[in-house]
Write a protein that holds these residues in place. Sequence first.
Motif, PDB file in Angstrom:
ATOM      1  N   ASN A  25       9.648  -1.983  21.434  1.00  0.00           N
ATOM      2  CA  ASN A  25       9.461  -3.392  21.071  1.00  0.00           C
ATOM      3  C   ASN A  25       8.097  -3.626  20.417  1.00  0.00           C
ATOM      4  N   ILE A  26       7.828  -2.847  19.377  1.00  0.00           N
ATOM      5  CA  ILE A  26       6.580  -2.936  18.625  1.00  0.00           C
ATOM      6  C   ILE A  26       6.907  -3.407  17.204  1.00  0.00           C
ATOM      7  N   LYS A  27       6.138  -4.355  16.709  1.00  0.00           N
ATOM      8  CA  LYS A  27       6.313  -4.794  15.322  1.00  0.00           C
ATOM      9  C   LYS A  27       5.701  -3.756  14.387  1.00  0.00           C
ATOM     10  N   LEU A  28       6.437  -3.431  13.339  1.00  0.00           N
ATOM     11  CA  LEU A  28       6.007  -2.377  12.417  1.00  0.00           C
ATOM     12  C   LEU A  28       5.662  -2.983  11.066  1.00  0.00           C
ATOM     13  N   HIS A  29       4.447  -2.735  10.611  1.00  0.00           N
ATOM     14  CA  HIS A  29       4.039  -3.124   9.261  1.00  0.00           C
ATOM     15  C   HIS A  29       4.035  -1.869   8.386  1.00  0.00           C
ATOM     16  N   GLN A  30       4.775  -1.904   7.293  1.00  0.00           N
ATOM     17  CA  GLN A  30       4.786  -0.783   6.359  1.00  0.00           C
ATOM     18  C   GLN A  30       3.939  -1.130   5.137  1.00  0.00           C
ATOM     19  N   VAL A  31       3.040  -0.221   4.786  1.00  0.00           N
ATOM     20  CA  VAL A  31       2.178  -0.412   3.630  1.00  0.00           C
ATOM     21  C   VAL A  31       2.688   0.457   2.492  1.00  0.00           C
ATOM     22  N   ALA A  32       2.869  -0.146   1.346  1.00  0.00           N
ATOM     23  CA  ALA A  32       3.409   0.568   0.188  1.00  0.00           C
ATOM     24  C   ALA A  32       2.511   1.742  -0.199  1.00  0.00           C
ATOM     25  N   CYS A  33       3.155   2.797  -0.710  1.00  0.00           N
ATOM     26  CA  CYS A  33       2.455   3.983  -1.215  1.00  0.00           C
ATOM     27  C   CYS A  33       2.893   4.178  -2.672  1.00  0.00           C
ATOM     28  N   PRO A  34       2.331   3.397  -3.577  1.00  0.00           N
ATOM     29  CA  PRO A  34       2.848   3.368  -4.955  1.00  0.00           C
ATOM     30  C   PRO A  34       2.452   4.595  -5.767  1.00  0.00           C
ATOM     31  N   SER A  35       3.187   4.812  -6.856  1.00  0.00           N
ATOM     32  CA  SER A  35       2.841   5.880  -7.795  1.00  0.00           C
ATOM     33  C   SER A  35       1.533   5.486  -8.496  1.00  0.00           C
ATOM     34  N   PRO A  36       0.792   6.425  -9.013  1.00  0.00           N
ATOM     35  CA  PRO A  36       1.117   7.848  -9.115  1.00  0.00           C
ATOM     36  C   PRO A  36       0.673   8.680  -7.914  1.00  0.00           C
ATOM     37  N   ASN A  37      -0.092   8.058  -6.962  1.00  0.00           N
ATOM     38  CA  ASN A  37      -0.630   8.859  -5.847  1.00  0.00           C
ATOM     39  C   ASN A  37       0.336   8.979  -4.676  1.00  0.00           C
ATOM     40  N   TYR A  38       1.147   7.946  -4.446  1.00  0.00           N
ATOM     41  CA  TYR A  38       2.106   7.916  -3.334  1.00  0.00           C
ATOM     42  C   TYR A  38       1.429   8.087  -1.975  1.00  0.00           C
ATOM     43  N   THR A  39       0.183   7.604  -1.857  1.00  0.00           N
ATOM     44  CA  THR A  39      -0.524   7.609  -0.578  1.00  0.00           C
ATOM     45  C   THR A  39      -0.878   6.172  -0.209  1.00  0.00           C
ATOM     46  N   VAL A  40      -1.215   5.967   1.050  1.00  0.00           N
ATOM     47  CA  VAL A  40      -1.357   4.605   1.563  1.00  0.00           C
ATOM     48  C   VAL A  40      -2.605   3.914   1.015  1.00  0.00           C
ATOM     49  N   SER A  41      -2.480   2.617   0.759  1.00  0.00           N
ATOM     50  CA  SER A  41      -3.601   1.801   0.292  1.00  0.00           C
ATOM     51  C   SER A  41      -4.444   1.372   1.491  1.00  0.00           C
ATOM     52  N   ILE A  42      -5.686   1.781   1.534  1.00  0.00           N
ATOM     53  CA  ILE A  42      -6.564   1.454   2.658  1.00  0.00           C
ATOM     54  C   ILE A  42      -6.847  -0.051   2.690  1.00  0.00           C
ATOM     55  N   LYS A  43      -7.007  -0.674   1.520  1.00  0.00           N
ATOM     56  CA  LYS A  43      -7.247  -2.117   1.476  1.00  0.00           C
ATOM     57  C   LYS A  43      -6.069  -2.893   2.055  1.00  0.00           C
ATOM     58  N   ALA A  44      -4.861  -2.443   1.741  1.00  0.00           N
ATOM     59  CA  ALA A  44      -3.670  -3.111   2.269  1.00  0.00           C
ATOM     60  C   ALA A  44      -3.574  -2.956   3.781  1.00  0.00           C
ATOM     61  N   VAL A  45      -3.939  -1.776   4.280  1.00  0.00           N
ATOM     62  CA  VAL A  45      -3.956  -1.563   5.727  1.00  0.00           C
ATOM     63  C   VAL A  45      -4.957  -2.507   6.378  1.00  0.00           C
ATOM     64  N   SER A  46      -6.143  -2.601   5.794  1.00  0.00           N
ATOM     65  CA  SER A  46      -7.201  -3.434   6.361  1.00  0.00           C
ATOM     66  C   SER A  46      -6.775  -4.897   6.444  1.00  0.00           C
ATOM     67  N   ARG A  47      -6.095  -5.386   5.417  1.00  0.00           N
ATOM     68  CA  ARG A  47      -5.666  -6.792   5.406  1.00  0.00           C
ATOM     69  C   ARG A  47      -4.676  -7.096   6.522  1.00  0.00           C
ATOM     70  N   LEU A  48      -3.889  -6.109   6.930  1.00  0.00           N
ATOM     71  CA  LEU A  48      -2.842  -6.340   7.921  1.00  0.00           C
ATOM     72  C   LEU A  48      -3.338  -6.275   9.367  1.00  0.00           C
ATOM     73  N   ILE A  49      -4.562  -5.821   9.569  1.00  0.00           N
ATOM     74  CA  ILE A  49      -5.093  -5.701  10.934  1.00  0.00           C
ATOM     75  C   ILE A  49      -5.336  -7.092  11.517  1.00  0.00           C
ATOM     76  N   ASN A  50      -4.870  -7.286  12.746  1.00  0.00           N
ATOM     77  CA  ASN A  50      -5.147  -8.523  13.475  1.00  0.00           C
ATOM     78  C   ASN A  50      -5.303  -8.208  14.957  1.00  0.00           C
ATOM     79  N   SER A  51      -5.374  -9.240  15.786  1.00  0.00           N
ATOM     80  CA  SER A  51      -5.639  -9.036  17.212  1.00  0.00           C
ATOM     81  C   SER A  51      -4.496  -8.337  17.932  1.00  0.00           C
ATOM     82  N   ASN A  52      -3.309  -8.284  17.310  1.00  0.00           N
ATOM     83  CA  ASN A  52      -2.167  -7.601  17.926  1.00  0.00           C
ATOM     84  C   ASN A  52      -2.037  -6.144  17.499  1.00  0.00           C
ATOM     85  N   THR A  53      -2.857  -5.713  16.547  1.00  0.00           N
ATOM     86  CA  THR A  53      -2.764  -4.334  16.055  1.00  0.00           C
ATOM     87  C   THR A  53      -3.189  -3.363  17.150  1.00  0.00           C
ATOM     88  N   ILE A  54      -2.352  -2.354  17.380  1.00  0.00           N
ATOM     89  CA  ILE A  54      -2.653  -1.377  18.436  1.00  0.00           C
ATOM     90  C   ILE A  54      -2.863   0.032  17.895  1.00  0.00           C
TER      91      ILE A  54
END
Length: 566
Positions: free
Chosen positions: A254-283
């Motif tokens: 029962n955990i909410k899942l946030h998926q961060v896009a990994c767009p071309s050409p690198n196909y790796t996670v965006s650190i800025k996008a991860v940072s924006r999604l962090i809140n007090s419920n992030t574990i």
Amino acid sequence: MANPRAALNIRSGLSIPKPKSTSNILAIGTDLLRNIIFLLFLLRWTRKSVLQIRGRGPFGTLIDAYTSLRRLSYAVFLRLPGVRSQVKTQVAETIQKLELKLVPQGPGISRFLTLPKEPWTDQQVRGELEKLGDMKHTRWEDGRVSGAVYRGEDTLIKVQVDAFQRFMVANPIHPDVFPGVRKMEAEIVAMVLALFNAPPGAAGVTTSGGTESILMACLSARQKAYTERGVTEPEIIIPATAHAAFHKAASYFNIKLHQVACPSPNYTVSIKAVSRLINSNTILLVGSAPSYPHGLIDDIAALSRLALRRHLPLHVDCCLGSFLMPFLSRAGFPTQPFDFTLKGVTSISCDTHKYGFAPKGNSTLLYRTAALRTYQYFISPDWSGGVYGSIGIAGSRPGALIASCWASLMSVGEKGYIESCHSIVGAAKKIETAIREDPAFKDDLKVMGKPLVSVVAFNSPTLNIYDIADSMSAKGWHLNALQNPPGMHVAVTLPMVKVVDKLLEDLAIVVEDEKERERVRIVEGKGKKGMARGDSAALYGVAGSLPDKSVVVQLAEGFLNTLYKA
């Protein structure tokens, strides 16, 4: 002397309120309670909306809303009487094809649906096992399977079988009865911790596989957040390319899942996008080293810095990288930071049954501290059967698998793993270079990202990649189709190393055949990149492109049901 008439007038002028009825008080209380509940509801959803907009941004929030509305509309469409019956028929036909492919049919096929009346002889059992082993299958022995079997060498298998037989009845839940298994399990964890540069005080466990390792990492993070911060609505942030086991953990726990896009050409996670999604419920934050779909390593160093800055745990999924990632530099290949040398990394999952070459059913989960490990424990102190404690989901576990894993690590050794890394990653580099530079491929196939380990993923700007996957299957290869975006990958193993040239030869033939089909389509005026035709296209190219995934779910359920069709 006071005037009694004046006193009477004063008393009559005072308005003394009569007590309100009980029903009126209850009505006021009910209204007040209703307003409080509504206000709390409003505050709750206002907060959720603010977090959504802050995490995804206004444009991203609108896209999410549009996607949800589109999915809902398509789900309603699929439930219309005429459409529903047609979809049901087509799903049933596809599942029937799966059964014909997977379940043996025809004369000479014996089915055992009840216990034999009399015990079989050893000769009978061995004879039937021989038949089962010789059933028609994709020849992993010839290196034609991507992943799945990572070594398969007779010499190592013999060592594993001997270890398995010696500890056949062992169960680590009874360490006093099987002290040798307890010792081997502790040593497996210690060896893998050392491999990943764990600091003093680090700890770990063995598990049944990468999925359980990931499940336990998520459970530990959830329990830690609840115990230390009182988080009751936990959220995890993962790359979109992270393993599906994180989705399973979210569903189970029962955990909410946030998926961060990994767009071309690198196909790796965006650190800025991860940072924006962090809140007090992030574990928990997550990175892959490498990811299963594309074999690419997320920027673990940047994730580590973010985790430290926001005081959050960071899990690195190294299940696929396992015993390749730690040896890349010593095998002469480039690498990047990913292990406990990064201060923000708090847990790592590593499959000993992949490139550690142990038998299936072996993995490890490593923690920076022993305290983190305790959050995954289950302890029942007042059970009538006695105090019960287990390290993870399973109670009883096969000590024979632990013994086989220990024997594998000791038999291969550091030198053997470095040599294997050199062979496997070298073969992957050969495939990557051929696709990038060989005239047979470079115009029609494109490598996805910059792989550093054993997986090479590619797609096609000119051809239907799923037709290529199905044509390779027809030639006896078992490769992996990808989606979102469409692609396919090759996970190189030791058996595959010796047949890489044949793989590239067959791939060149398939690409040329597909190009010829496209030329014919153009001559016939049907346009480029026609509709895919095979099984991969049925699952990924057609059903997988639908906004509502219920059809895909039905097909997957049918496949899983087929596995238990005797």
